[in-house]
Design an enzyme around this catalytic site. Structure first.
Site, PDB file in Angstrom:
ATOM      1  N   CYS A  28       0.876  -1.181   0.000  1.00 22.03           N
ATOM      2  CA  CYS A  28       0.000   0.000   0.000  1.00 22.03           C
ATOM      3  C   CYS A  28       0.908   1.224   0.000  1.00 22.03           C
ATOM      4  CB  CYS A  28      -0.863   0.017   1.250  1.00 22.03           C
ATOM      5  SG  CYS A  28      -1.849  -1.462   1.451  1.00 22.03           S
TER       6      CYS A  28
ATOM      7  N   ASN B 150       0.206  -0.527   6.121  1.00 24.08           N
ATOM      8  CA  ASN B 150       0.710  -1.344   5.012  1.00 24.08           C
ATOM      9  C   ASN B 150       1.249  -2.625   5.633  1.00 24.08           C
ATOM     10  OD1 ASN B 150       1.827  -2.408   2.711  1.00 24.08           O
ATOM     11  ND2 ASN B 150       3.579  -1.019   2.651  1.00 24.08           N
ATOM     12  N   GLY B 151       0.808  -3.786   5.140  1.00 26.12           N
ATOM     13  CA  GLY B 151       1.320  -5.049   5.658  1.00 26.12           C
ATOM     14  C   GLY B 151       0.189  -5.896   6.203  1.00 26.12           C
TER      15      GLY B 151
ATOM     16  N   ARG C  81       1.783   1.396  -6.059  1.00 22.30           N
ATOM     17  CA  ARG C  81       1.880   0.431  -4.948  1.00 22.30           C
ATOM     18  C   ARG C  81       0.528  -0.220  -4.662  1.00 22.30           C
ATOM     19  NH1 ARG C  81       6.428   0.884  -1.853  1.00 22.30           N
ATOM     20  NH2 ARG C  81       5.375  -0.017  -0.039  1.00 22.30           N
TER      21      ARG C  81
ATOM     22  N   GLU D 194       9.842 -20.695 -18.785  1.00 22.49           N
ATOM     23  CA  GLU D 194       9.703 -19.310 -18.317  1.00 22.49           C
ATOM     24  C   GLU D 194      10.988 -18.539 -18.571  1.00 22.49           C
ATOM     25  OE1 GLU D 194       7.498 -17.388 -17.722  1.00 22.49           O
ATOM     26  OE2 GLU D 194       8.435 -15.736 -16.652  1.00 22.49           O
TER      27      GLU D 194
ATOM     28  N   TRP E 280      -3.734  -1.767  -1.320  1.00 22.13           N
ATOM     29  CA  TRP E 280      -3.647  -3.028  -2.049  1.00 22.13           C
ATOM     30  C   TRP E 280      -4.224  -4.089  -1.118  1.00 22.13           C
ATOM     31  CZ3 TRP E 280      -2.594  -3.574  -7.009  1.00 22.13           C
ATOM     32  CH2 TRP E 280      -2.500  -4.862  -7.505  1.00 22.13           C
TER      33      TRP E 280
ATOM     34  N   GLU F 199      11.130 -12.063 -24.603  1.00 16.02           N
ATOM     35  CA  GLU F 199      10.287 -10.857 -24.592  1.00 16.02           C
ATOM     36  C   GLU F 199      11.057  -9.620 -24.145  1.00 16.02           C
ATOM     37  OE1 GLU F 199       6.955 -10.993 -21.931  1.00 16.02           O
ATOM     38  OE2 GLU F 199       8.034 -12.066 -20.393  1.00 16.02           O
TER      39      GLU F 199
ATOM     40  N   LYS G  68       0.902  -5.165 -21.227  1.00 18.24           N
ATOM     41  CA  LYS G  68       0.912  -5.765 -19.893  1.00 18.24           C
ATOM     42  C   LYS G  68      -0.252  -6.725 -19.730  1.00 18.24           C
ATOM     43  CE  LYS G  68       2.307  -6.599 -15.802  1.00 18.24           C
ATOM     44  NZ  LYS G  68       3.453  -7.550 -15.721  1.00 18.24           N
TER      45      LYS G  68
ATOM     46  N   HIS H 215      15.529 -35.882 -28.995  1.00 19.14           N
ATOM     47  CA  HIS H 215      14.534 -36.168 -30.050  1.00 19.14           C
ATOM     48  C   HIS H 215      14.401 -34.993 -31.027  1.00 19.14           C
ATOM     49  CE1 HIS H 215      13.326 -39.775 -27.925  1.00 19.14           C
ATOM     50  NE2 HIS H 215      13.267 -39.064 -26.817  1.00 19.14           N
TER      51      HIS H 215
HETATM   52  C1  AGP Z   1       4.693 -12.371 -19.084  1.00 15.86           C
HETATM   53  O1  AGP Z   1       6.024 -11.899 -18.932  1.00 15.86           O
HETATM   54  C2  AGP Z   1       4.013 -11.788 -20.308  1.00 15.86           C
HETATM   55  N1  AGP Z   1       3.943 -10.384 -20.156  1.00 15.86           N
HETATM   56  C3  AGP Z   1       2.730 -12.481 -20.680  1.00 15.86           C
HETATM   57  O2  AGP Z   1       3.083 -13.762 -21.131  1.00 15.86           O
HETATM   58  C4  AGP Z   1       1.667 -12.652 -19.578  1.00 15.86           C
HETATM   59  O3  AGP Z   1       2.103 -13.601 -18.642  1.00 15.86           O
HETATM   60  C5  AGP Z   1       0.382 -13.191 -20.247  1.00 15.86           C
HETATM   61  O4  AGP Z   1      -0.079 -12.231 -21.161  1.00 15.86           O
HETATM   62  C6  AGP Z   1      -0.729 -13.498 -19.234  1.00 15.86           C
HETATM   63  O5  AGP Z   1      -1.103 -12.330 -18.563  1.00 15.86           O
HETATM   64  P1  AGP Z   1      -1.981 -12.460 -17.226  1.00 15.86           P
HETATM   65  O6  AGP Z   1      -1.149 -13.179 -16.226  1.00 15.86           O
HETATM   66  O7  AGP Z   1      -2.283 -11.055 -16.828  1.00 15.86           O
HETATM   67  O8  AGP Z   1      -3.210 -13.241 -17.579  1.00 15.86           O
END
Ligand code: AGP
Length: 607
Positions: free
Chosen positions: A2, A100-101, A27, A480, A74, A487, A602, A503
């Protein structure tokens, strides 16, 4: 997380508080509020949702005053609504608190206070802080009341308190940050300097367990034992944007470093470590399916969240012995999935707004599944369509690349797995839960590898291709790691299960191909070593991430990143951190826009 702001002095306080909250909105933005001392006492104004909602309310119903507190929330305890927004006043309207916490023993304290006649209006742990302080406040010594109250609290917290009697703010922290800003006949308080820079660059960062008293005349600080603390102010030379990044060059690096706190905030208040039990008071399975009836789980997600779901499969199948299917949202919704009775469909999503994941959740619901959302944004679409919600408390993730949201998703899936185990009457997961308490520290230690990882990036940032390999529960970590590199640095990187290399992908191995291999101390460690030797036999370059002794790999790997060892079901959370850092430093060295990589968003709210 927060955002906390406080002010004592001669300025018009509400505008100052709002400006400070604006800089802290990253935050948390579930709700916001301010409190000032008015002619009749403490007056608070609060609004659900983003800060602009509070600004609109204040335009309709203005507040004036010369000292006050502001907060942007938050949600941890209590839904993100106006009733649970901070500042929270005590039942007798004598003190106001912003917090906060998590106060982990708040239920015990709340029971005591109710027995003593105190009434409660919110679902927050913060109201326990307000009522307990008020119960100890003699109307004169606010510092003494706060000092006595904080000795009763367990958990991580930072809070600020004001009363009507004097123009003063008392603040203390144990975990989340607090910084004091020093002015001429005025003083400031905030969660981080971003909120203060307009007015002062002279700051004092409070240490854990310190307590501060701010008045327009000055600031006094005491340590945990009540001894006065003399500490010179620091002069900050950050620019405001820089400060919002907490001094980090990019939000992504800041968020990688926030992971110990984010993980602590995600499992804090949800585990009884003495009884070795997971206790959620906010998961809310209101659907047709009770937890003990779950016979199958479908994990639905995209991107990094899908990788979390792949780890979740291992966690749930091992801990709860329930079969798990994992699928991309974009695939699940079009393959006419078979949803058997007693199926729990779990949407895993940082934003809670990813169109493919939401559609997959809808497809599961149409076929009779109960829905659970594991999400980082309260009140997002995924949480609204679900029967149950497990919020990750990573705090807002500004960097497009998901880092702290990913690791907190893994913790949330771990908690769900243990919860389902408990619901099935299986024996307690004592060893696993004991390990969870050490996870933030293990991540902290791993972050200390940063210089070594930057040197690795320096050696390999010109590579055109990377291969990431892992086995078992660490196979999703290889995926990952490859996604992060792709990316952030735009280098082609592929994640593969190490057993599959022979394979096909082994044809890619040559002296120009860095192969990152996750070699963790579990059942398949020796197999990964064999895979390393297969890579070396073809002149490939091996970068090993391992919780084993680096010496064991000296003759096999070209580079060894040794991470702390923790329980093997939690080891993936540690193992991913060097891969996040490798992607970050490689991207920086290639001059990429690390926080906002090309072509990405995002939250992908479209198909
Ligand atoms: C993650 O680094 C990417 N920005 C992207 O793969 C993201 O994880 C994906 O779009 C899913 O988003 P979400 O977790 O908000 O559903």
């Amino acid at each position: 997380m927060c955002g906390i702001v406080g002010y004592v002095g001669g300025r018009e306080v509400v505008a100052l508080l709002i400006e400070g909250l604006r800089r802290l909105e990253y935050r948390g933005y579930d709700s916001a509020g301010v409190v000032v001392r008015g002619p009749e006492g403490l007056i608070a104004s609060k609004a659900e949702g983003k800060l602009d909602r509070l600004v609109d309310k204040l335009e309709r119903e203005p507040l004036t005053g010369s000292f006050g507190l502001g907060h942007t929330r938050w949600a941890t305890h209590g839904a993100p609504n106006e009733r649970n927004a901070h500042p929270v006043l005590d039942a007798r309207r004598r003190v106001a608190v912003i917090h906060n916490g998590i106060i982990e023993n708040f239920l015990q304290l709340k029971t005591e206070l109710i027995a003593a006649g105190w009434e409660f209006e919110t679902d927050t742990d913060t109201e326990v802080v307000a009522n307990l302080i008020s119960s100890l406040y003699d109307g004169d010594d606010l510092r003494g009341a706060v000092d006595a109250a904080r000795k009763r609290f367990e958990g991580m917290y930072a809070f600020a308190v004001m009363a009507t009697r004097r123009e003063e703010i008392v603040a203390t922290r144990q975990g989340p940050p607090l910084v004091v800003g020093l002015g001429e006949a005025e003083n400031f308080l905030a969660s981080d300097p971003a909120a203060l820079l307009t007015y002062t660059r002279d700051v004092i960062f409070l240490d854990n367990a310190e307590l501060a008293l701010l008045t327009p005349r000055g600031v006094e600080i005491w340590d945990a034992q009540g001894h006065p603390v003399e500490r010179a102010a620091q002069r900050l030379n950050w620019d405001p944007i820089q400060v919002e990044k907490g001094g980090y060059k990019h939000f992504m690096l800041k968020e990688i470093h926030e992971q110990p706190q984010a993980l602590q905030d995600t499992f804090g208040g949800r585990v009884d470590f003495e009884l070795a039990r997971v206790e959620f008071d906010d998961i809310g399975f209101e659907g047709s399916l009770g937890e003990s009836e779950v016979r199958r789980v479908h994990l639905l997600a995209c991107g990094t969240s899908l990788h979390a779901a792949l780890v979740g499969k291992f966690l749930i199948e091992e801990l709860a012995r329930i079969p798990v299917e994992v699928d991309y949202g974009s695939e699940y919704r079009y393959r006419d999935p078979i949803v058997e009775p007693a199926t729990l469909a779990v949407g895993v999503s940082q934003s809670g707004e990813t169109a493919d994941t939401l559609s997959a959740m809808g497809a599961a619901r149409e076929r009779g599944a109960s829905l659970l959302a594991i999400c980082n944004v309260a009140n997002s679409q995924a949480t609204r369509i679900s029967d149950g919600v497990i919020l990750t408390h990573a705090g807002p993730e500004i960097g497009v690349a998901s880092t702290k949201a990913f690791t907190t998703q893994l913790v949330a899936l771990f908690l769900l797995a243990v919860r389902l185990r408990q619901a099935r009457g299986m024996e307690t997961a004592a060893e696993e839960l004991a390990a969870l308490a050490h996870l933030p520290q293990a991540i902290d230690e791993t972050l200390a590898l940063e210089p070594k990882i930057d040197q690795l990036a320096r050696r390999f940032f010109r590579a055109e291709d990377f291969l990431y390999l892992g086995r078992g529960i660490n196979y999703p970590i290889a995926l990952e790691g490859a996604l992060k590199l792709k990316e952030i640095s735009y280098i082609h990187a592929e994640g593969y299960t190490a057993g599959e290399m022979k394979h096909g992908p082994i044809a890619l191995i040559d002296e120009d191909l860095p192969v990152v291999m996750v070699a963790s101390g579990d059942r398949v460690y020796d197999k990964v070593i064999s895979n390393m030797q297969e890579v070396k036999a073809r002149d490939g370059i091996v970068i090993a991430v391992t919780d084993h002794d680096a010496e064991e790999l000296a003759g096999v790997a070209d580079e060894v990143i040794q991470v702390p060892r923790i329980h093997r079901l939690l080891q993936p959370i540690v193992n991913v951190v060097p891969l996040q850092l490798l992607a970050y430093f490689t991207g920086v060295r290639r001059g990429a826009d690390v926080d906002q990589p090309r072509n990405l968003a995002k939250s992908v709210t479209v198909e």
